[in-house]
Design a protein around this motif. Structure first.
Motif, PDB file in Angstrom:
ATOM      1  N   GLU A  52       0.836  -1.212   0.000  1.00  0.00           N
ATOM      2  CA  GLU A  52       0.000   0.000   0.000  1.00  0.00           C
ATOM      3  C   GLU A  52       0.866   1.255   0.000  1.00  0.00           C
ATOM      4  O   GLU A  52       1.936   1.286   0.608  1.00  0.00           O
ATOM      5  N   ALA A  53       0.402   2.284  -0.701  1.00  0.00           N
ATOM      6  CA  ALA A  53       1.080   3.587  -0.673  1.00  0.00           C
ATOM      7  C   ALA A  53       0.532   4.397   0.496  1.00  0.00           C
ATOM      8  O   ALA A  53      -0.652   4.286   0.837  1.00  0.00           O
ATOM      9  N   PRO A  54       1.369   5.174   1.121  1.00  0.00           N
ATOM     10  CA  PRO A  54       0.894   5.931   2.300  1.00  0.00           C
ATOM     11  C   PRO A  54      -0.076   7.041   1.907  1.00  0.00           C
ATOM     12  O   PRO A  54      -0.058   7.528   0.777  1.00  0.00           O
ATOM     13  N   ALA A  55      -0.896   7.428   2.855  1.00  0.00           N
ATOM     14  CA  ALA A  55      -1.853   8.512   2.643  1.00  0.00           C
ATOM     15  C   ALA A  55      -1.141   9.850   2.795  1.00  0.00           C
ATOM     16  O   ALA A  55      -1.414  10.634   3.700  1.00  0.00           O
ATOM     17  N   LEU A  56      -0.183  10.063   1.909  1.00  0.00           N
ATOM     18  CA  LEU A  56       0.555  11.326   1.881  1.00  0.00           C
ATOM     19  C   LEU A  56       0.403  11.909   0.485  1.00  0.00           C
ATOM     20  O   LEU A  56       0.410  11.184  -0.498  1.00  0.00           O
ATOM     21  N   VAL A  57       0.269  13.186   0.388  1.00  0.00           N
ATOM     22  CA  VAL A  57       0.136  13.851  -0.919  1.00  0.00           C
ATOM     23  C   VAL A  57       1.215  14.906  -1.028  1.00  0.00           C
ATOM     24  O   VAL A  57       1.386  15.727  -0.120  1.00  0.00           O
ATOM     25  N   PHE A  58       1.971  14.861  -2.103  1.00  0.00           N
ATOM     26  CA  PHE A  58       2.952  15.906  -2.364  1.00  0.00           C
ATOM     27  C   PHE A  58       2.697  16.431  -3.762  1.00  0.00           C
ATOM     28  O   PHE A  58       2.636  15.667  -4.719  1.00  0.00           O
TER      29      PHE A  58
ATOM     30  N   ALA B 361       2.124   4.264   9.495  1.00  0.00           N
ATOM     31  CA  ALA B 361       0.791   4.667   9.961  1.00  0.00           C
ATOM     32  C   ALA B 361      -0.032   5.226   8.793  1.00  0.00           C
ATOM     33  O   ALA B 361      -1.241   4.972   8.704  1.00  0.00           O
ATOM     34  N   GLN B 362       0.620   5.946   7.893  1.00  0.00           N
ATOM     35  CA  GLN B 362      -0.124   6.498   6.754  1.00  0.00           C
ATOM     36  C   GLN B 362      -0.510   5.394   5.763  1.00  0.00           C
ATOM     37  O   GLN B 362      -1.537   5.487   5.082  1.00  0.00           O
ATOM     38  N   ARG B 363       0.304   4.360   5.680  1.00  0.00           N
ATOM     39  CA  ARG B 363      -0.069   3.226   4.827  1.00  0.00           C
ATOM     40  C   ARG B 363      -1.293   2.518   5.405  1.00  0.00           C
ATOM     41  O   ARG B 363      -2.206   2.116   4.675  1.00  0.00           O
ATOM     42  N   VAL B 364      -1.319   2.391   6.713  1.00  0.00           N
ATOM     43  CA  VAL B 364      -2.461   1.734   7.345  1.00  0.00           C
ATOM     44  C   VAL B 364      -3.723   2.590   7.200  1.00  0.00           C
ATOM     45  O   VAL B 364      -4.828   2.054   7.005  1.00  0.00           O
ATOM     46  N   ARG B 365      -3.559   3.879   7.288  1.00  0.00           N
ATOM     47  CA  ARG B 365      -4.727   4.733   7.061  1.00  0.00           C
ATOM     48  C   ARG B 365      -5.300   4.493   5.661  1.00  0.00           C
ATOM     49  O   ARG B 365      -6.518   4.437   5.469  1.00  0.00           O
ATOM     50  N   ARG B 366      -4.429   4.334   4.678  1.00  0.00           N
ATOM     51  CA  ARG B 366      -4.914   4.089   3.317  1.00  0.00           C
ATOM     52  C   ARG B 366      -5.600   2.721   3.220  1.00  0.00           C
ATOM     53  O   ARG B 366      -6.653   2.593   2.578  1.00  0.00           O
ATOM     54  N   VAL B 367      -5.011   1.724   3.852  1.00  0.00           N
ATOM     55  CA  VAL B 367      -5.643   0.396   3.873  1.00  0.00           C
ATOM     56  C   VAL B 367      -7.054   0.507   4.453  1.00  0.00           C
ATOM     57  O   VAL B 367      -8.031  -0.040   3.918  1.00  0.00           O
ATOM     58  N   ALA B 368      -7.153   1.221   5.547  1.00  0.00           N
ATOM     59  CA  ALA B 368      -8.453   1.337   6.210  1.00  0.00           C
ATOM     60  C   ALA B 368      -9.448   2.097   5.342  1.00  0.00           C
ATOM     61  O   ALA B 368     -10.632   1.744   5.294  1.00  0.00           O
ATOM     62  N   GLN B 369      -8.971   3.123   4.651  1.00  0.00           N
ATOM     63  CA  GLN B 369      -9.882   3.860   3.772  1.00  0.00           C
ATOM     64  C   GLN B 369     -10.467   2.943   2.693  1.00  0.00           C
ATOM     65  O   GLN B 369     -11.653   3.017   2.381  1.00  0.00           O
ATOM     66  N   ARG B 370      -9.602   2.102   2.131  1.00  0.00           N
ATOM     67  CA  ARG B 370     -10.095   1.181   1.091  1.00  0.00           C
ATOM     68  C   ARG B 370     -11.120   0.208   1.668  1.00  0.00           C
ATOM     69  O   ARG B 370     -12.181  -0.019   1.077  1.00  0.00           O
ATOM     70  N   ALA B 371     -10.784  -0.357   2.805  1.00  0.00           N
ATOM     71  CA  ALA B 371     -11.700  -1.329   3.410  1.00  0.00           C
ATOM     72  C   ALA B 371     -13.014  -0.669   3.817  1.00  0.00           C
ATOM     73  O   ALA B 371     -14.100  -1.242   3.659  1.00  0.00           O
ATOM     74  N   LEU B 372     -12.892   0.536   4.323  1.00  0.00           N
ATOM     75  CA  LEU B 372     -14.097   1.232   4.777  1.00  0.00           C
ATOM     76  C   LEU B 372     -15.001   1.596   3.600  1.00  0.00           C
ATOM     77  O   LEU B 372     -16.229   1.566   3.717  1.00  0.00           O
TER      78      LEU B 372
END
Lengths: 69, 510
Positions: A52-58, B361-372
């Motif tokens: 997974e790619a992180p939830a970061l935006v640049f 932590a940001q990767r996990v947030r993205r995983v959770a967004q997809r699942a949610l």
């Protein structure tokens, strides 16, 4: 041994950050580290996060206007 | 409606102003008088703008007389959490650290928009230091207390906003939510609160806690009031790089119908939010009754489990303290003792995570967004208790610690994934303290939350109950809501101060 390692790790990180907590506060931070550490390890253990790619935006060309400008 | 009978809801007050039953000057004057009577006990205000507020109220009355109507906030007394800049006075973030020059003479974008909507800003409201931690009696800021029982915490970090709305010191207020700081005080103080989608409201002019987590939003009596507030200040602005460029809907447009929730599917997650060691015994039954009410309104209720719950809660904490520590590191090096004790503990923990931990932590947030997103393909809303417990006493906070109490609070998941969430009162525990229902929706579907909350509140009156204000008075002696706001005898200030010092000193030493 693990406790000693955690204590050393916390002391090293606090020192690197330049923080000088009082002994009681250092103890609190040690406890917090021990509390959080399993949660941190759980993040790395999540299979879905492996690619997974992180939830970061640049943005190379951000649209920025300073507040108050 | 007389000025001495301050309207309970913003919506009612707005109607009374337009019907000529009340002037803004009377309304604001009554709110300020209530603050005169109660604020010493409640610790709601950091700074009051009485003169400016009365001038703006007169302007609102003049506008009404001239046929100028700027919308539902015109002439309404509103408080602002003291981490947003308001040009009339200083911004402290309840901290000795924040440079007084920051924000001086300027308005946060949200405040600009409130003023343009004709709102009357009555003052700046208590927060935890930089919106994290706990009150610190060693620091020169008001000590917030819950009007339902002043021995208890009103919740944080938007403490003053929650307590002030509940006690009628203003009809609505601005809070911010990084891990629950709108919804926790709303829940503990028995009012409604709406955390918008991340990016729906621009943050510029608000002192940061967690850059990727901070949400500005309203607290008010009702879901409808929250929708009216959000409509006045939502929408993109080039001064906030996180603000999302989407049109702002009319959050009240869906309220014209009959209040039916037919066609809506609501998922209920008990597994992640109930059954904890410290749950209040009343929570499960009160929550079941709230869900039954949603079902009675026509919604289809299904059981589900929110995906990756524990991991996302951990990711939230790592993200929040890491982002906060980046902002505070240099000040913490130089001025450690100027921070509140709990802030040192929380934000200082940001030194204990690596850069890789933050990214993970940001990767996990993205995983959770997809699942949610998959979860929300099957349901329109997700319902949980906002917290499984009621407002803790300051003694309980001392014993369990803030982190222990947070284990019974179920707000932070939604900050991490960015979805909007509304909380509304759903009943009381045996001790007469409020319990709260939380509804979460898909990103940018705040209007659906307002509609569902309004439907619930059309058929319940928990949001209209009035807190008694006596220190630790039992609430069972009189019917809840029977008493007008603010008419309990005041506790001698010396006694109050002593109680604040003793309980807070104990917390600080924990």
């Amino acid at each position: 041994m693990a406790l000693t390692n955690e204590t050393a790790a916390v002391d090293a990180m606090l020192d690197a950050a330049g923080l000088s907590p009082a002994p009681a506060e250092r103890e609190q931070l040690l406890q917090m580290y021990a509390l959080f550490k399993p949660g941190v390890e759980a993040l790395y253990a999540l299979p879905e996060a492996r690619y997974e790619a992180p939830a970061l935006v640049f943005q190379a060309e951000p649209k920025l206007t300073a507040w108050g400008a | 409606m007389s000025a001495s009978e301050l309207a309970l809801t913003l919506t009612d007050a707005a109607a009374a102003l337009r019907a000529g039953e009340l002037t803004s000057t009377e309304l604001v004057g009554a709110a300020l008088a209530r603050a005169d009577a109660l604020d010493e006990q409640l610790g709601v205000y950091v700074t009051r703008f009485d003169d400016c507020a009365l001038e703006r109220a007169e302007q609102a009355d003049a506008d009404f007389a001239a046929g100028v109507d700027r919308g539902p906030l015109q002439g309404i007394p509103i408080g602002v959490k003291d981490i947003l800049a308001v040009s009339e006075g200083p911004t402290t973030a309840n901290s000795l650290i924040l440079d007084p020059a920051w924000g001086e003479g300027r308005d946060a974008i949200v405040v600009e928009r409130l003023k343009a909507a004709g709102a009357v800003i009555t003052g700046k409201l208590t927060t935890m230091e930089f919106a994290i931690g706990l009150p610190d009696p060693e620091k020169p800021f008001p000590f917030p207390r819950n009007p339902w029982n002043t021995d208890t915490w009103p919740g944080g970090s938007s403490s003053g906003t929650g307590a002030g709305v509940a006690a009628g010191l203003f009809l609505a207020g601005i809070g911010t939510d990084t891990g629950g700081s709108i919804r926790i005080p709303a829940a503990f103080c028995g009012v409604s609160g709406l955390m918008p989608t991340f990016g729906r409201v621009p943050n510029a002019g608000c002192a940061p806690l967690g850059y990727s987590l901070d949400h500005i939003g309203p607290l008010a009596r009702s879901a409808r009031d929250c929708g009216a507030m959000l409509g006045a200040f939502a929408g993109p602005d080039p001064r906030d790089p996180y603000a999302v460029d989407l049109p702002v809907p009319d959050f009240l447009a869906g309220l014209a119908g009959d209040g039916s929730l037919a066609g809506l599917r609501i998922g209920v997650d008990r597994a992640n939010t109930l059954g904890g060691e410290h749950d209040d015994p009343a929570t499960a039954a009160v929550f079941d009754a709230a869900v039954a009410q949603l079902s009675a309104l026509g919604a289809t209720v299904v059981e589900l489990t929110i995906p990756h719950y524990a991991e996302v809660v951990a990711a939230l904490m790592i993200t929040m303290v890491s982002e906060a520590f980046a902002y505070h590191r240099e000040d913490m090096r130089e001025r450690w003792g100027d921070y509140c004790a709990a802030t040192r503990s929380f934000v200082g923990a940001g030194a204990l995570f690596s850069g890789a931990d933050y990214v993970q932590a940001q990767r996990v947030r993205r995983v959770a967004q997809r699942a949610l997103a998959e979860t929300f393909a099957d349901v329109d809303l997700i319902a949980t208790p906002t917290a499984a417990q009621v407002s803790p006493s300051y003694d309980e906070l001392k014993d369990r610690g803030t982190r222990g109490v947070m284990q019974s609070i179920h707000t932070s998941y939604w900050d991490a994934v960015g979805n909007p969430a509304l909380v509304v009162p759903m009943g009381f525990n045996a001790g007469g303290l409020p319990l709260s229902l939380q509804l979460a929706a898909r990103p940018f579907e705040e209007a659906l939350l307002v509609r569902a909350g309004d439907a619930y509140q059309r058929t319940t009156d928990w949001h209209l109950r009035i807190p008694p204000l006596g220190l630790a008075e039992p609430l069972g002696a009189e019917p809840l809501g029977a008493e007008p706001l603010g008419l309990r005898p005041r506790v001698p200030s010396e006694e109050l101060a002593q109680r604040a010092r003793s309980s807070s000193a104990a917390i600080a030493s924990a």
